[in-house]
Design an enzyme around this catalytic site. Structure first.
Site, mmCIF file in Angstrom:
data_model
loop_
_atom_site.group_PDB
_atom_site.id
_atom_site.type_symbol
_atom_site.label_atom_id
_atom_site.label_comp_id
_atom_site.label_asym_id
_atom_site.label_seq_id
_atom_site.Cartn_x
_atom_site.Cartn_y
_atom_site.Cartn_z
ATOM 1 N N HIS A 191 -47.864 -37.268 -16.383
ATOM 2 C CA HIS A 191 -49.147 -37.435 -17.062
ATOM 3 C C HIS A 191 -50.180 -38.191 -16.246
ATOM 4 C CE1 HIS A 191 -46.850 -35.565 -20.206
ATOM 5 N NE2 HIS A 191 -48.022 -35.012 -20.444
ATOM 6 N N ARG A 298 -55.355 -31.901 -25.731
ATOM 7 C CA ARG A 298 -54.156 -32.739 -25.901
ATOM 8 C C ARG A 298 -54.504 -33.924 -26.791
ATOM 9 N NH1 ARG A 298 -53.303 -31.445 -19.941
ATOM 10 N NH2 ARG A 298 -51.242 -30.511 -19.812
ATOM 11 N N ARG A 334 -54.341 -28.849 -30.127
ATOM 12 C CA ARG A 334 -52.878 -28.925 -30.223
ATOM 13 C C ARG A 334 -52.507 -30.162 -31.023
ATOM 14 N NH1 ARG A 334 -49.261 -29.635 -24.918
ATOM 15 N NH2 ARG A 334 -50.074 -31.753 -24.976
ATOM 16 N N GLU A 433 -42.892 -23.467 -24.561
ATOM 17 C CA GLU A 433 -42.576 -24.403 -23.473
ATOM 18 C C GLU A 433 -41.105 -24.787 -23.450
ATOM 19 O OE1 GLU A 433 -45.077 -27.878 -23.795
ATOM 20 O OE2 GLU A 433 -44.906 -27.943 -25.957
ATOM 21 N N ASN A 456 -45.472 -26.466 -17.713
ATOM 22 C CA ASN A 456 -45.049 -27.810 -17.275
ATOM 23 C C ASN A 456 -43.698 -28.150 -17.891
ATOM 24 O OD1 ASN A 456 -47.572 -27.856 -16.190
ATOM 25 N ND2 ASN A 456 -48.457 -29.229 -17.707
ATOM 26 N N ASP A 457 -43.630 -27.986 -19.209
ATOM 27 C CA ASP A 457 -42.355 -28.260 -19.869
ATOM 28 C C ASP A 457 -41.373 -27.113 -19.686
ATOM 29 O OD1 ASP A 457 -42.389 -30.871 -20.939
ATOM 30 O OD2 ASP A 457 -43.948 -30.238 -22.338
ATOM 31 N N ARG A 467 -39.859 -33.654 -15.228
ATOM 32 C CA ARG A 467 -41.134 -33.380 -14.574
ATOM 33 C C ARG A 467 -41.802 -34.628 -14.011
ATOM 34 N NH1 ARG A 467 -44.891 -31.606 -19.720
ATOM 35 N NH2 ARG A 467 -46.681 -32.421 -18.594
ATOM 36 N N CYS A 504 -51.195 -22.399 -20.073
ATOM 37 C CA CYS A 504 -51.961 -23.645 -19.963
ATOM 38 C C CYS A 504 -51.228 -24.733 -19.182
ATOM 39 C CB CYS A 504 -52.366 -24.162 -21.335
ATOM 40 S SG CYS A 504 -50.969 -24.581 -22.376
HETATM 41 C C1 PEP Z 1 -47.033 -27.857 -20.748
HETATM 42 O O1 PEP Z 1 -45.974 -28.373 -21.095
HETATM 43 O O2 PEP Z 1 -47.107 -26.943 -19.894
HETATM 44 C C2 PEP Z 1 -48.311 -28.301 -21.324
HETATM 45 C C3 PEP Z 1 -49.419 -27.672 -21.053
HETATM 46 O O3 PEP Z 1 -48.305 -29.397 -22.128
HETATM 47 P P1 PEP Z 1 -48.176 -30.918 -21.599
HETATM 48 O O4 PEP Z 1 -48.420 -30.917 -20.124
HETATM 49 O O5 PEP Z 1 -49.173 -31.701 -22.362
HETATM 50 O O6 PEP Z 1 -46.760 -31.255 -21.957
HETATM 51 MG MG MG Z 2 -45.795 -29.620 -22.840
#
Ligand code: PEP
Ligand code: MG
Length: 579
Positions: A191, A298, A334, A433, A456-457, A467, A504
């Site tokens: 993050h 977010r 979200r 995800e 990402n997840d 991650r 995304c």
């Molecule tokens: C993801 O997990 O790809 C995502 C866009 O959400 P975040 O990065 O907020 O977990």
């Molecule tokens: Mg995510």
């Protein structure tokens, strides 16, 4: 001069004085002093060392009383070192010869000592580095006294050097004064990296022990594009990087020229480029940078930036602000995705052993319905203000999605009874995800109006790689064939089910992946606002036919490395300046 390689988290070059957060949390400027001030600085140094020494003696005495003489010996070294005349002499020489402040000279000397200690093989001696940190912090605290800078009220531009930043720390910074970030831990989608990209500030993560290599106030170069940090650079290096900085700026200016042009491929296919935002105010910037809407808001950052749970009214006001900034363009809100590495102090998150697999995100919401309903009320009320869509994160099972939808339906009923305006037919979507959601995407597609692939997840859970952990960052690869096959599966399921599909995750904002993603059938990508122009350039420089050829080829590879090498070659042909 020290050069360190980490992971590129946010592109661009920054040069400026360091503010090291972990060791001292002070800003120590490298300001030359008037020679007349030398005696006063030496006096300040002596007084600070003496006070620190007394503090340590008291600590030792108290430890001896509570824990016994033997244990109190841990302070032996502290005491010995802080009273060492050689240390004082070295610092005094720097003050006298270079006319630096006592704080700067002391910080420099301590860093030099720490480096020396770290090179020693003997683990006992190595451990003493921690003691040196502690002494450094103590003495600096006394030298600087009240002159300490409050990190939330920075008054001059700095480069933040830290072990890591909590999301709430990162959003509370006065961003005008932050030139760049150098962070010890994390990965490309941790993050801190996401926030740096949101702020458009050059950043490098996974730098190892960067806080002990840099002294507060020392000049630092952040090369966010290549993931390199240089501490205490020589004149020539600074000049080289200034040239890179100008080049990057020129590239940004060129991209800015694309702002009002459509994202259309050579063969006439339009791609929708949306923005990911963390703060409501960012919606305006996103529109200014050419995004066609907000593909991912977010909302958890609103919670992270507050000390207490925000009320329905406070949440509504913030969501309304985002919707208004979006100027009638779609805004996908979200529901809060707290937990794992996004913790909020005011919420009772129990410490899970394995937070990424624990009670986080929608799972948490479904177990705390009162809080979740307030959140949904605020979001639903914002639907009356523009083109809002609601999205649920972290879904692994159909039951979770149905519970979330049922809760939303309950809240709608309440609002109707109270005659509070909202949009009844607000589109409802979900993030894909987890591998489970990806594999069952055809089932999910029957239950929602849109799917949004969170790579990402999805990468984290498919490859079982944290991650945010720099030690396994080399294994965190969204281009791994297993992840790509899941992405293809979701796109196919969405097409068959006739629902919109978006992507995304951070890879949407990386030009390296644009052709592949278009080739896999995606026509909607959501990314950090600053990435929109670069991706637009990529879209406008290719054709769907070429993209499909790229995707076909990629899907035949068995290993992530082959995918990466091939994509690099392809992307370089289109945008050599970015690779
Ligand atoms: C993801 O997990 O790809 C995502 C866009 O959400 P975040 O990065 O907020 O977990
Ligand atoms: Mg995510």
């Amino acid at each position: 001069m020290i050069r360190k390689k980490g992971i590129s988290a946010s592109p661009g070059v920054a040069i400026g004085p360091a503010l090291v957060l972990d060791t001292e949390e002070y800003l120590i400027p490298r300001r030359p002093i008037d020679p007349a001030q030398v005696p006063a600085q030496i006096q300040a140094l002596d007084a600070a060392i003496e006070t620190a020494r007394q503090e340590v003696a008291e600590l030792r005495a108290s430890a001896a009383r509570k824990l016994g003489e033997k244990t109190s010996a841990i302070f032996n070294y502290h005491e010995m070192f802080s009273a060492d005349p050689k240390l004082r002499a070295a610092v005094v020489t720097v003050i006298q010869e270079h006319h630096y402040t006592a704080a700067y000279a002391f910080g420099q000397e301590m860093k030099r000592q720490q480096r020396k200690f770290r090179e020693v093989v003997d683990p006992y001696v190595k451990e003493r580095v921690r003691d040196l940190f502690d002494i450094e912090r103590r003495v600096l605290r006394h030298i600087l006294g009240r002159a300490r800078e409050d990190i939330t009220r920075l008054t001059e531009p700095v480069i933040i050097v830290a072990h890591d930043l909590t999301p709430s720390q990162a959003v509370s910074f006065n961003r005008e004064h932050i030139l760049g970030f150098a962070i010890s831990v994390g990965g490309q989608t941790s993050h801190t990296a996401i926030i740096a990209r949101m702020l458009g500030i050059p950043a490098v993560v996974a730098l190892g022990d960067v806080t002990s290599d840099v002294t507060g106030g020392e000049t630092v170069i952040i090369d966010g594009t290549h993931g390199v940090v240089v501490a205490n650079p020589d004149h020539e290096t600074i000049e080289d990087y200034r040239a890179d900085q100008r080049e990057y700026h020129a590239f940004e200016m060129e991209l800015a020229g694309l702002r009002d042009l459509p994202a259309v491929t050579h063969d006439g296919v339009t791609v929708s480029l949306l923005a990911n935002i963390e703060l409501a105010s960012e919606a305006r910037t996103a529109m200014e940078l050419g995004a066609e809407g907000i593909g991912l808001y977010r909302t958890e950052f609103l919670f992270l930036a507050s000390e207490r749970l925000p009320t329905e009214e406070q949440q509504y006001e913030v969501f309304r602000e985002a919707v208004q900034h979006a100027n009638s363009k779609p805004v996908v809100i979200r529901t809060m995705d707290l937990g794992a590495d996004k913790m909020m102090d005011g919420l009772e998150f129990q410490h899970d052993h394995n937070p990424a697999l624990g009670l986080r995100s929608l799972r948490y919401c479904l177990q705390h319905l009162d809080m979740f309903k307030i959140h949904l009320r605020a979001i639903l009320r914002a639907t009356a203000e523009g083109d809002v869509r609601i999205m649920f994160p972290m879904i692994a099972t159909l039951t979770e999605l149905r519970q979330a939808k049922a809760t939303l339906a309950d809240v709608m009923e309440d609002l109707e009874e109270e005659r509070v305006p909202f949009r009844r037919d607000v589109p409802i979507g979900m993030m894909v995800e987890t591998p489970a959601a990806a594999m069952l995407s055809s089932v999910f597609a029957r239950e929602v109006s849109f799917l949004s692939i969170g790579t990402n997840d999805l990468t984290q859970y498919t490859l079982a790689v944290d991650r945010a952990n720099e030690r396994v960052a080399h294994l965190y690869t969204p281009h791994n064939p297993a992840v790509l096959k899941l992405v293809r599966e979701v796109v196919r399921a969405a097409r068959k089910g006739k629902v919109t599909v978006n992507l995304c995750g951070e890879m949407a904002g990386q030009p390296l992946y644009t052709q592949l993603l278009l080739g896999l059938g995606l026509r909607q990508l959501s990314m950090a606002p600053k990435d929109v122009a670069e991706i637009k350039k990529m879209v406008r420089s290719t054709s769907i036919e070429d993209c499909e050829a790229v995707a076909r080829k990629v899907l035949r590879f068995d290993a992530g490395r082959q995918v990466l090498n091939f994509l690099r070659g392809e992307a370089r042909k289109i945008m050599p300046e970015a690779f």
